[in-house]
Every structure is written in structure tokens, then in C-alpha cells.
Design an enzyme around this catalytic site. Structure first.
Site, PDB file in Angstrom:
ATOM      1  CG  ASN A 122       3.427   4.195  -5.461  1.00  0.00           C
ATOM      2  OD1 ASN A 122       3.859   4.030  -6.593  1.00  0.00           O
ATOM      3  ND2 ASN A 122       2.820   5.299  -5.081  1.00  0.00           N
ATOM      4  NE  ARG A 123       3.691   2.449 -11.174  1.00  0.00           N
ATOM      5  CZ  ARG A 123       2.604   3.137 -10.849  1.00  0.00           C
ATOM      6  NH1 ARG A 123       2.607   3.936  -9.812  1.00  0.00           N
ATOM      7  NH2 ARG A 123       1.497   2.998 -11.550  1.00  0.00           N
ATOM      8  CG  HIS A 175      -0.928  -0.773  -5.750  1.00  0.00           C
ATOM      9  ND1 HIS A 175      -0.244   0.176  -5.029  1.00  0.00           N
ATOM     10  CD2 HIS A 175      -1.772  -0.062  -6.567  1.00  0.00           C
ATOM     11  CE1 HIS A 175      -0.660   1.392  -5.371  1.00  0.00           C
ATOM     12  NE2 HIS A 175      -1.571   1.283  -6.311  1.00  0.00           N
ATOM     13  CG  HIS A 215      -5.801   2.237  -4.537  1.00  0.00           C
ATOM     14  ND1 HIS A 215      -6.511   2.990  -5.451  1.00  0.00           N
ATOM     15  CD2 HIS A 215      -4.539   2.168  -5.008  1.00  0.00           C
ATOM     16  CE1 HIS A 215      -5.712   3.338  -6.437  1.00  0.00           C
ATOM     17  NE2 HIS A 215      -4.504   2.864  -6.188  1.00  0.00           N
ATOM     18  CB  SER A 216     -11.139   4.759  -0.827  1.00  0.00           C
ATOM     19  OG  SER A 216     -11.508   3.669  -0.024  1.00  0.00           O
ATOM     20  CE1 TYR A 217      -9.186   3.344  -7.433  1.00  0.00           C
ATOM     21  CE2 TYR A 217      -9.329   5.027  -9.124  1.00  0.00           C
ATOM     22  CZ  TYR A 217      -8.768   3.874  -8.636  1.00  0.00           C
ATOM     23  OH  TYR A 217      -7.798   3.231  -9.370  1.00  0.00           O
ATOM     24  CG  ASP A 247      -0.422   8.022 -10.804  1.00  0.00           C
ATOM     25  OD1 ASP A 247      -0.376   7.782  -9.583  1.00  0.00           O
ATOM     26  OD2 ASP A 247      -0.467   7.120 -11.675  1.00  0.00           O
ATOM     27  CD  GLN A 263       1.330   7.972  -6.181  1.00  0.00           C
ATOM     28  OE1 GLN A 263       2.363   8.046  -5.510  1.00  0.00           O
ATOM     29  NE2 GLN A 263       1.340   8.033  -7.497  1.00  0.00           N
ATOM     30  CD  GLU A 282      -2.925   5.372  -4.190  1.00  0.00           C
ATOM     31  OE1 GLU A 282      -1.931   4.638  -4.257  1.00  0.00           O
ATOM     32  OE2 GLU A 282      -3.425   5.897  -5.205  1.00  0.00           O
TER      33      GLU A 282
END
Ligand code: GLA
Length: 390
Positions: free
Chosen positions: A115-116, A141, A215-217, A287, A325, A353
């Protein structure tokens, strides 16, 4: 009707997983039972000639998971639908090239800090650190070459829970601007209980921030390229009463805001798309970091449940982490073509996440992400796969 029965079970926010299983679903279990295995194969070479290996984990129920040494990326995860038909439920590419060319972290290990980090700046023990601003004004990330782009060492690992592969990476002091030589271990286990279990461990020789995740979609209803649809019909339940509101650059304001009465509320199962149109962010979609708990837990606790009505596939997430997330693939815009020629359009996948809150290093009130020199960081997240019983 069976779907309704499951919807009812899902509606019981406090329903323990065992009851849900007993009443309407069962662990994803196609027949016939087979022997579990881990196999290594070649996944090609990076442009500089480095060999990339692929490990295929198969449990005795036939569920399978493929992971590669580039970015410790999960490239494939096959679980059955309610008729027993296997399907690959994660987004990604058919070969290494797709991953090397650049992508929005499909299946990848994320670190050192997921993340940020606001403006790529933080202070630790009175010293200022600058890390890359690779996402507008912010760090995202792990930076330019995060753990999603490095080559991991991998070995088959004996784990009584099921077939397992162990990834190791040594991140040198100063890499991407972060302090300390950091050793990171990730275990991917496909358990005999039909779970993908990810265990993370890390140690550093200097105090350093750390926040690892995957970070799997997911799309629990995979189809061929002509028929693939978005994930807006997936029904989601999140074990979170609060979330961390953000500014325009997705940095938390510091508030832990109640979800109740807003489109952010997934305490009861709701289709992802049911209120997404009411969000005002750009590109519109979820998000957001949900607050699961105020601190890490010793063992994984229930975080999320997802159910896809057409395929009958379900997934539950358990984690030791305080945050999740929830990201609905808002930045997917049809420019990437993935596995089987599927064009990844907006909302064609969702991520959950599990990690600490965004920009934690600059928010002393958030659970800390500082790993002290010599201490051990751990995190465990379990994805449990379920199917509706016909
Ligand atoms: C995370 C972020 C999103 C986006 C994706 C990658 O989930 O929260 O804003 O950057 O990664 O596209």
C-alpha cells in the site's frame, strides 16, 4: 432453493464457518481423491537470462496452485464449482512475458511495504527516509522494484498441512530506500482442507517498516474470453465495522470511520455492485482499507466471505492482520490481455489484500509496521475454498 439457503446462511454475519459449511456448503472437494504433490518446472527466462521456476501444488482433492520464483507470483489457482468442474479463479498471464512487461501486481508478493506511503517520506528513530514516489505523489507497494519484481529462491517444503513451497528473499540494506538487511520467507501451502495458506516471516538487522501481503485478483466465475464478466455480482461480507477514509491520492486522513449507513458497509453480505455506483472516487470503485481489528492477532481470524451465485464457488479469508484493502480492479481498463486471451476490463477481478493500514508509518495511532532489529515479523492469511452443495 439452495442458493437462497446459502444466501440466508451468508446473511448471518456471526455465523461460524462450521455452521455455514454444515448447512449449505462443503469444502470444495471434487472426486476422485488423488495423491497430493509439488512439482517444479521451468517458467522461462528473464531478459537477463535468469531462470524462473514454477511450482505446482496439488492437494488430494485436486485443487491446484501454481507459483513462480519471479515476484513469488501466484499464476494459477484452480478450484471446483458446485458441479465439481475446476476453474482458474485468479487473473494473470499465460507466460512469463506478460509478468515481465508490467502489470498491476497480479498474484504478486508485495513488500517491503504494501500500500501507500505519503510522498514517499517517513521518519524512523529520528532519521528521515525517502522511498520512490511511483504512484502519483506517493510510494506504492514497495517501490520501483518491489518484492513483486525480484527473483525469489524456492524449495519444496515439508508441511503436514499439505503440499508447500518455501520462497526466500534477502533484501539488502538500502534496497528501495528501506533500512536493514531483511530476510523474508513466504510459505505457500495448499492444505488438505482446501485452503491456500500463506505464511510470511521476516527478520532485519536494523529497525525497518514492513507490511507484506499478496495481491491476487480473484474472479470466482472464470469463463472463456468471449464470456468473461465482471465481479459485481459476487456477494461479499467483510468482518469490519470501520474503514480508513482517504484523500484524493488514497492516503488515509487518520479517521477510523464507521461503515454503517454507507456504501462501504459489507458487515452483511451484499453484491459488490449493489452500491458501487454511489461511491464518488475516481476511477469509481472500492479501493479502501477496512479495519478488521485494532492489532494483529496470534492466529488467523475470520475477515471476509465471498460467494459467486452462478458457479456456486465461495471463498473465506482468515488473517492475523488488522486491515484488508478491498480493491475492485478499478484501474483495469481493457489494455491488458491475460490468460486465455481474456481482456481485463474494469471490475474483472477483486483483491482482498490483508495487511496493515495504508501509510501506517506516518500514522502513530495505526497499528505499527515497525519491525525491530532482531525480532521476527509474521503474518498468516488463509483463503478457504468452498462450494454450494447442490
Ligand atoms: C492496490 C491499490 C490500488 C491499485 C492497485 C494496483 O490495490 O490500493 O489503488 O494501485 O493496488 O493497481
Amino acid at each position: 432453493m439452495k442458493i437462497q439457503t446459502l444466501a440466508l446462511a451468508l446473511a448471518l454475519a456471526a455465523t461460524p464457518a462450521t455452521l455455514l459449511l454444515g448447512a449449505d456448503t462443503q469444502p470444495a472437494q471434487p472426486a476422485p481423491a488423488m495423491k497430493s504433490s509439488v512439482e517444479k518446472s521451468s517458467y522461462g527466462k528473464l531478459p537477463d537470462g535468469t531462470e524462473i521456476g514454477q511450482y505446482t501444488l496439488v492437494n488430494s482433492n485436486g485443487l491446484s496452485c501454481k507459483v513462480i520464483t519471479f515476484g513469488a507470483i501466484i499464476t494459477e489457482l484452480r478450484a471446483p464449482d458446485s458441479t465439481g468442474k475446476m476453474g482458474d479463479i485468479v487473473l494473470g498471464f499465460d507466460n512469463l512475458d506478460g509478468y515481465v512487461k508490467g502489470h498491476p501486481y497480479f498474484g504478486a508478493a508485495i513488500g517491503r511495504v504494501a500500500n501507500r506511503i505519503a510522498k514517499g517520506q517517513f521518519k524512523l528513530n529520528g532519521k528521515s527516509f525517502s522511498v520512490a514516489t511511483n504512484n502519483g505523489p506517493n510510494h506504492l507497494h514497495g517501490g520501483i522494484k518491489g518484492f513483486d519484481k525480484v527473483v525469489w529462491k524456492a524449495e519444496v517444503y515439508t508441511n503436514q498441512l499439505g503440499p508447500c513451497v518455501k520462497f526466500t528473499y534477502l533484501s539488502p540494506d538500502g534496497e528501495e530506500g528501506y533500512p536493514g538487511n531483511l530476510t523474508v520467507i513466504i510459505l505457500y501451502t495448499l492444505t488438505e482442507k482446501n485452503e491456500l495458506r500463506i505464511d510470511y516471516m521476516a527478520k532485519s538487522d536494523k529497525d525497518t517498516p514492513i507490511n507484506l501481503t499478496n495481491h491476487s485478483y480473484f474472479n470466482l466465475n472464470p469463463k472463456d474470453k468471449e464470456n468473461q464478466a465482471d465481479i459485481l455480482g459476487h456477494i461479499v461480507q467483510l468482518n469490519a465495522k470501520r474503514y480508513t477514509p482517504v484523500d484524493d491520492t488514497l492516503i488515509p486522513t487518520g479517521e477510523l470511520k464507521k461503515v454503517s449507513g454507507s456504501p462501504m458497509d459489507f458487515t452483511k453480505p451484499m453484491p459488490i455492485g449493489s452500491r458501487i455506483g454511489k461511491l464518488t472516487n475516481t476511477p469509481r470503485g472500492y479501493d479502501h482499507n477496512y479495519v478488521l481489528k485494532s492489532e494483529v492477532s496470534q492466529s488467523p481470524e475470520f475477515a471476509a466471505r465471498v460467494y459467486e451465485p452462478e458457479s456456486g464457488r465461495g471463498m473465506e479469508i482468515y488473517t492475523t492482520e488488522p486491515g484488508l484493502q478491498f480493491y475492485t480492479g478499478n484501474f483495469l481498463d481493457g489494455t491488458l490481455t491475460g490468460k486465455g486471451g481474456v481482456v481485463y476490463k474494469k471490475h474483472f477481478g477483486f483483491c482482498m489484500e490483508t495487511d496493515h493500514f495504508p501509510d501506517s508509518i506516518n500514522h502513530p495511532k495505526f497499528p505499527t509496521i515497525v519491525l525491530k532489529a532482531g525480532e521476527t515479523y509474521t503474518q498468516t492469511t488463509i483463503h478457504k475454498f468452498l462450494v454450494r452443495v447442490e
